[in-house]
Design a protein around this motif. Structure first.
Motif, PDB file in Angstrom:
ATOM      1  N   GLY A 175       0.828  -1.201   0.000  1.00  0.00           N
ATOM      2  CA  GLY A 175       0.000   0.000   0.000  1.00  0.00           C
ATOM      3  C   GLY A 175       0.863   1.251   0.000  1.00  0.00           C
ATOM      4  N   PHE A 176       0.309   2.347   0.526  1.00  0.00           N
ATOM      5  CA  PHE A 176       1.083   3.583   0.605  1.00  0.00           C
ATOM      6  C   PHE A 176       0.595   4.428   1.783  1.00  0.00           C
ATOM      7  N   GLY A 216      -4.258   0.310   1.726  1.00  0.00           N
ATOM      8  CA  GLY A 216      -3.643  -1.020   1.719  1.00  0.00           C
ATOM      9  C   GLY A 216      -3.527  -1.514   0.294  1.00  0.00           C
ATOM     10  N   THR A 217      -3.823  -2.800   0.093  1.00  0.00           N
ATOM     11  CA  THR A 217      -3.711  -3.404  -1.240  1.00  0.00           C
ATOM     12  C   THR A 217      -4.718  -2.811  -2.215  1.00  0.00           C
ATOM     13  N   ASP A 218      -5.864  -2.331  -1.728  1.00  0.00           N
ATOM     14  CA  ASP A 218      -6.876  -1.710  -2.589  1.00  0.00           C
ATOM     15  C   ASP A 218      -6.603  -0.205  -2.648  1.00  0.00           C
ATOM     16  N   ALA A 219      -5.869   0.245  -3.669  1.00  0.00           N
ATOM     17  CA  ALA A 219      -5.477   1.654  -3.786  1.00  0.00           C
ATOM     18  C   ALA A 219      -6.670   2.573  -3.983  1.00  0.00           C
ATOM     19  N   ALA A 220      -7.822   2.027  -4.379  1.00  0.00           N
ATOM     20  CA  ALA A 220      -9.014   2.856  -4.557  1.00  0.00           C
ATOM     21  C   ALA A 220      -9.678   3.157  -3.218  1.00  0.00           C
ATOM     22  N   ASN A 221      -9.393   2.386  -2.188  1.00  0.00           N
ATOM     23  CA  ASN A 221      -9.985   2.553  -0.857  1.00  0.00           C
ATOM     24  C   ASN A 221      -9.002   3.318   0.038  1.00  0.00           C
TER      25      ASN A 221
END
Length: 178
Positions: free
Chosen positions: A139-140, A159-164
């Protein structure tokens, strides 16, 4: 000689003897020292004892990584490090340890700790980023802090879902305000 003259002579000798005795006794008495005046004290050079040893430095420098001192709020770390606590909305407490000489900030939360690197040259806002999530996973994290005293900050993390993306608006706590 006349009896009258003899009495006067005897009286003069007695008085002279008494005066001489009094002068002798007063000459043996210690003289009282006079108090120095304020002008005498000012004009006198004051001697100050000096030590041959150098003075101890007043700055305490601890050369330890932030991970070792992050729980120790009493520790004094190099002058290029500044630790600030923020309260964020939605509810989150952020401990930010700024390492100005390295252009980094270590963000610590209940979710984890991550080191971010400054990505701009500006001082308002300062932008720090890391290519990992706060929990150390994929993630970032982005941290933007504003104002001269770094009074407010915005943290964006995903996290792994950059859209969330989760966004937190943070303000420096009162105990850090100086």
């Amino acid at each position: 000689m006349n009896l009258e003259l003899l009495k006067q002579l005897r009286t003069s000798v007695v008085i002279t003897g008494l005066l001489a005795g009094a002068m002798t006794v007063s000459a043996c008495q210690p003289k009282q020292e006079t108090e120095p005046s304020l002008e005498d004290s000012i004009s006198e050079e004051q001697s100050v004892p000096m030590s041959a040893e150098p003075a101890e430095p007043s700055d305490v420098v601890v050369d330890a990584p932030a991970s070792e001192v992050e729980d120790d709020t009493i520790a004094s770390v190099n002058t290029g490090v500044n630790q600030i606590t923020y309260l964020c909305s939605p509810e989150l407490t952020v401990e930010a340890t700024y390492k100005d000489t390295d252009n980094q900030v270590v963000i610590g939360t209940a979710k984890g700790t991550v080191t971010l690197t400054k990505t701009n040259d500006a001082s308002n806002p300062e932008v720090f980023e890391a290519a990992t999530a706060i929990d150390g996973g994929e993630g970032f994290v982005q941290w933007r802090v504003a104002h001269k005293e770094r009074e407010t900050g915005v943290m964006r993390t995903a996290g792994t879902d950059a859209a969330n993306i989760s966004t937190y608006e943070c303000k420096k706590t009162a105990e850090n305000a100086m």
